[in-house]
Scaffold this motif. Structure first.
Motif, PDB file in Angstrom:
ATOM      1  N   LEU A  81      50.993   3.186  72.804  1.00  0.00           N
ATOM      2  CA  LEU A  81      50.851   4.235  71.805  1.00  0.00           C
ATOM      3  C   LEU A  81      49.400   4.555  71.471  1.00  0.00           C
ATOM      4  N   LEU A  82      48.584   3.530  71.231  1.00  0.00           N
ATOM      5  CA  LEU A  82      47.197   3.765  70.841  1.00  0.00           C
ATOM      6  C   LEU A  82      46.392   4.455  71.945  1.00  0.00           C
ATOM      7  N   PRO A  83      46.439   3.978  73.196  1.00  0.00           N
ATOM      8  CA  PRO A  83      45.739   4.715  74.260  1.00  0.00           C
ATOM      9  C   PRO A  83      46.241   6.144  74.419  1.00  0.00           C
ATOM     10  N   PHE A  84      47.546   6.346  74.244  1.00  0.00           N
ATOM     11  CA  PHE A  84      48.100   7.694  74.346  1.00  0.00           C
ATOM     12  C   PHE A  84      47.452   8.624  73.320  1.00  0.00           C
ATOM     13  N   ILE A  85      47.294   8.155  72.098  1.00  0.00           N
ATOM     14  CA  ILE A  85      46.681   8.986  71.048  1.00  0.00           C
ATOM     15  C   ILE A  85      45.236   9.309  71.405  1.00  0.00           C
ATOM     16  N   VAL A  86      44.500   8.299  71.856  1.00  0.00           N
ATOM     17  CA  VAL A  86      43.086   8.509  72.198  1.00  0.00           C
ATOM     18  C   VAL A  86      42.940   9.499  73.345  1.00  0.00           C
ATOM     19  N   LEU A  90      45.030  20.841  69.905  1.00  0.00           N
ATOM     20  CA  LEU A  90      45.013  19.631  69.086  1.00  0.00           C
ATOM     21  C   LEU A  90      45.995  19.726  67.923  1.00  0.00           C
ATOM     22  N   PHE A  91      46.062  20.857  67.255  1.00  0.00           N
ATOM     23  CA  PHE A  91      46.947  21.012  66.105  1.00  0.00           C
ATOM     24  C   PHE A  91      48.417  20.975  66.505  1.00  0.00           C
ATOM     25  N   ASN A  92      48.707  21.331  67.753  1.00  0.00           N
ATOM     26  CA  ASN A  92      50.083  21.316  68.246  1.00  0.00           C
ATOM     27  C   ASN A  92      50.460  20.001  68.916  1.00  0.00           C
ATOM     28  N   MET A  93      49.598  19.010  68.779  1.00  0.00           N
ATOM     29  CA  MET A  93      49.805  17.734  69.454  1.00  0.00           C
ATOM     30  C   MET A  93      51.117  17.065  69.058  1.00  0.00           C
ATOM     31  N   GLY A  94      51.570  17.290  67.853  1.00  0.00           N
ATOM     32  CA  GLY A  94      52.809  16.667  67.399  1.00  0.00           C
ATOM     33  C   GLY A  94      54.044  17.198  68.097  1.00  0.00           C
ATOM     34  N   GLN A  95      53.970  18.430  68.598  1.00  0.00           N
ATOM     35  CA  GLN A  95      55.122  19.046  69.253  1.00  0.00           C
ATOM     36  C   GLN A  95      54.957  19.194  70.762  1.00  0.00           C
ATOM     37  N   HIS A  96      53.716  19.149  71.221  1.00  0.00           N
ATOM     38  CA  HIS A  96      53.477  19.450  72.636  1.00  0.00           C
ATOM     39  C   HIS A  96      52.283  18.649  73.140  1.00  0.00           C
ATOM     40  N   GLU A  97      52.356  18.232  74.389  1.00  0.00           N
ATOM     41  CA  GLU A  97      51.269  17.454  74.974  1.00  0.00           C
ATOM     42  C   GLU A  97      49.972  18.264  75.030  1.00  0.00           C
ATOM     43  N   THR A  98      48.850  17.583  74.920  1.00  0.00           N
ATOM     44  CA  THR A  98      47.559  18.271  74.946  1.00  0.00           C
ATOM     45  C   THR A  98      47.085  18.572  76.362  1.00  0.00           C
ATOM     46  N   TYR A  99      47.714  17.960  77.350  1.00  0.00           N
ATOM     47  CA  TYR A  99      47.398  18.255  78.748  1.00  0.00           C
ATOM     48  C   TYR A  99      48.670  18.025  79.550  1.00  0.00           C
ATOM     49  N   TYR A 100      48.792  18.733  80.657  1.00  0.00           N
ATOM     50  CA  TYR A 100      50.083  18.808  81.345  1.00  0.00           C
ATOM     51  C   TYR A 100      50.689  17.462  81.713  1.00  0.00           C
ATOM     52  N   HIS A 101      49.889  16.469  82.062  1.00  0.00           N
ATOM     53  CA  HIS A 101      50.448  15.204  82.538  1.00  0.00           C
ATOM     54  C   HIS A 101      50.866  14.269  81.411  1.00  0.00           C
ATOM     55  N   LEU A 102      50.440  14.554  80.187  1.00  0.00           N
ATOM     56  CA  LEU A 102      50.751  13.662  79.063  1.00  0.00           C
ATOM     57  C   LEU A 102      52.152  13.874  78.508  1.00  0.00           C
ATOM     58  N   GLY A 103      52.859  14.886  78.998  1.00  0.00           N
ATOM     59  CA  GLY A 103      54.223  15.106  78.540  1.00  0.00           C
ATOM     60  C   GLY A 103      55.122  13.911  78.800  1.00  0.00           C
ATOM     61  N   PHE A 104      54.771  13.124  79.836  1.00  0.00           N
ATOM     62  CA  PHE A 104      55.541  11.929  80.168  1.00  0.00           C
ATOM     63  C   PHE A 104      55.680  11.002  78.968  1.00  0.00           C
ATOM     64  N   PHE A 105      54.612  10.846  78.191  1.00  0.00           N
ATOM     65  CA  PHE A 105      54.621   9.890  77.089  1.00  0.00           C
ATOM     66  C   PHE A 105      55.496  10.356  75.931  1.00  0.00           C
ATOM     67  N   TYR A 106      55.766  11.643  75.828  1.00  0.00           N
ATOM     68  CA  TYR A 106      56.573  12.169  74.729  1.00  0.00           C
ATOM     69  C   TYR A 106      58.038  11.759  74.852  1.00  0.00           C
ATOM     70  N   TYR A 107      58.480  11.476  76.046  1.00  0.00           N
ATOM     71  CA  TYR A 107      59.838  10.948  76.171  1.00  0.00           C
ATOM     72  C   TYR A 107      59.866   9.493  76.612  1.00  0.00           C
ATOM     73  N   PHE A 108      58.722   8.970  77.084  1.00  0.00           N
ATOM     74  CA  PHE A 108      58.687   7.568  77.494  1.00  0.00           C
ATOM     75  C   PHE A 108      58.520   6.639  76.289  1.00  0.00           C
ATOM     76  N   ILE A 109      57.614   6.962  75.380  1.00  0.00           N
ATOM     77  CA  ILE A 109      57.377   6.104  74.219  1.00  0.00           C
ATOM     78  C   ILE A 109      58.630   5.944  73.358  1.00  0.00           C
ATOM     79  N   PRO A 110      59.395   7.000  73.087  1.00  0.00           N
ATOM     80  CA  PRO A 110      60.636   6.800  72.311  1.00  0.00           C
ATOM     81  C   PRO A 110      61.629   5.858  72.978  1.00  0.00           C
ATOM     82  N   LEU A 111      61.542   5.702  74.299  1.00  0.00           N
ATOM     83  CA  LEU A 111      62.458   4.798  74.989  1.00  0.00           C
ATOM     84  C   LEU A 111      62.236   3.344  74.588  1.00  0.00           C
ATOM     85  N   TYR A 112      61.041   3.030  74.087  1.00  0.00           N
ATOM     86  CA  TYR A 112      60.785   1.664  73.640  1.00  0.00           C
ATOM     87  C   TYR A 112      61.683   1.280  72.464  1.00  0.00           C
TER      88      TYR A 112
END
Length: 337
Positions: free
Chosen positions: A86-91, A116-138
């Protein structure tokens, strides 16, 4: 190094390469009718053949975490599992929000702030979308761990079978409560565990998964290429989704074939693959940095038959080298767990 450990190393390597390939070929997808048909078909064919990459990463997590027989420790789990990602993902999300403002024309601060302001709903770069559904799996994994430890295989197979049916529903657009993305992604955790712990790498099993996986890849490529040509524009329906049966079958095939062939590779190959695997997450996070010039300046122009492999090597090697450098210091090592 044991066969079991190297098997996961091999999986991480092939999945990382496949992810890079998907991102490298992206500029070609919408060039139907602009570039020669065989060039466009090659790029879209590679896209169709590599959609298993992200699901394989989830399957690896399921195979390892659900096989853990130690008593569940919530404090340890939140600190060492969830927090470590989670922490590296935010950074990195903050960093890529800044990078998103850069183009060949310079820096657009307004665009960067908007991302940046839309970070809560959408990834800030195309490849980071993975973490939006991977982190909740924890937060699903502890329940699956309980299921694995306290039920017999029949319950496990029943749940997995139900999930497989819903991936068919999703492919054919029969939507309902079962179309929830977190539910559909979570099935890969159980699938990884079953492919690791319950399926033997016998010739009959390997033949079946290879037949089904190969057929799924062929159907995906044919559906996407022929469907796009028919409509004269790039279109894919849900064939390229990570949540459909065709992708499930392809990911299962890759998983099982890597299990089988892992210990058949030479010792030198195993060392190279294990080194790359150590930095696979870093490669995933950092390779867009090395693809930025290609996308910003249009350096993808050329025959994709050679452009795609070249940029896979360039961006993958650059990300690997930078990951290694960051790992050398305790001050930056945590950025790429």
């Amino acid at each position: 190094m044991t066969q079991r450990v190297f098997f996961f190393d091999l999986l991480r390597c092939v999945a990382a390469i496949a992810v890079i390939a998907i991102h490298v070929l992206a500029p070609y997808r919408d060039l139907l009718g602009v570039i020669p048909l065989y060039e466009w078909s090659f790029a879209v064919g590679v896209n169709s053949m590599t959609r298993w990459a992200v699901p394989v990463f989830i399957m690896i997590s399921g195979a390892l975490l659900l096989s853990d027989t130690r008593p569940f420790d919530l404090k340890y789990y939140l600190r060492r599992r969830v927090g470590k990602v989670l922490l590296p993902f935010i950074v990195w999300s903050l960093f890529y929000a800044y990078l998103s403002g850069w183009s060949a024309n310079g820096f657009d601060a307004t665009l960067s702030r908007e991302v940046l302001f839309n970070m809560g709903q959408h990834e800030t770069y195309y490849h980071l979308g993975f973490f939006y559904y991977f982190i909740p799996l924890y937060f699903v994994i502890p329940f699956f761990q309980y299921l694995v430890k306290n039920t017999d295989d029949s319950a496990l197979y029943a749940l997995l079978s139900m999930w497989l049916v819903t991936t068919v529903f999703f492919l054919v657009r029969f939507d309902g409560l079962w179309s929830n993305q977190y539910y559909l992604y979570s099935g890969y955790l159980l699938l990884g565990y079953v492919c690791y712990q319950k399926l033997a790498t016998t010739k009959s099993v390997l033949s079946l998964v290879t037949l089904l996986g190969g057929a799924a890849l062929a159907c995906t490529a044919i559906a996407v290429i022929c469907g796009s040509i028919e409509q004269q524009q790039y279109t894919f329906g849900r064939w390229l989704s990570y949540k459909t049966l065709n992708t499930v079958l392809a990911a299962s095939m890759v998983f099982m074939l890597c299990r089988y062939f892992a210990d058949r590779l030479s010792e030198r190959s195993q060392k190279v693959i294990s080194f790359i695997s150590t930095y696979s997450l870093g490669i995933y996070i950092l390779h867009p940095l090395f693809l930025w010039p290609m996308k910003a300046y249009g350096w993808h122009q050329g025959n994709p038959l050679w452009v795609i492999p070249v940029w896979i090597i360039l961006s993958g090697s650059g990300a690997l080298a930078l990951s290694w450098l960051l790992s050398r210091s305790s001050k930056t090592r945590w950025l790429l767990p």
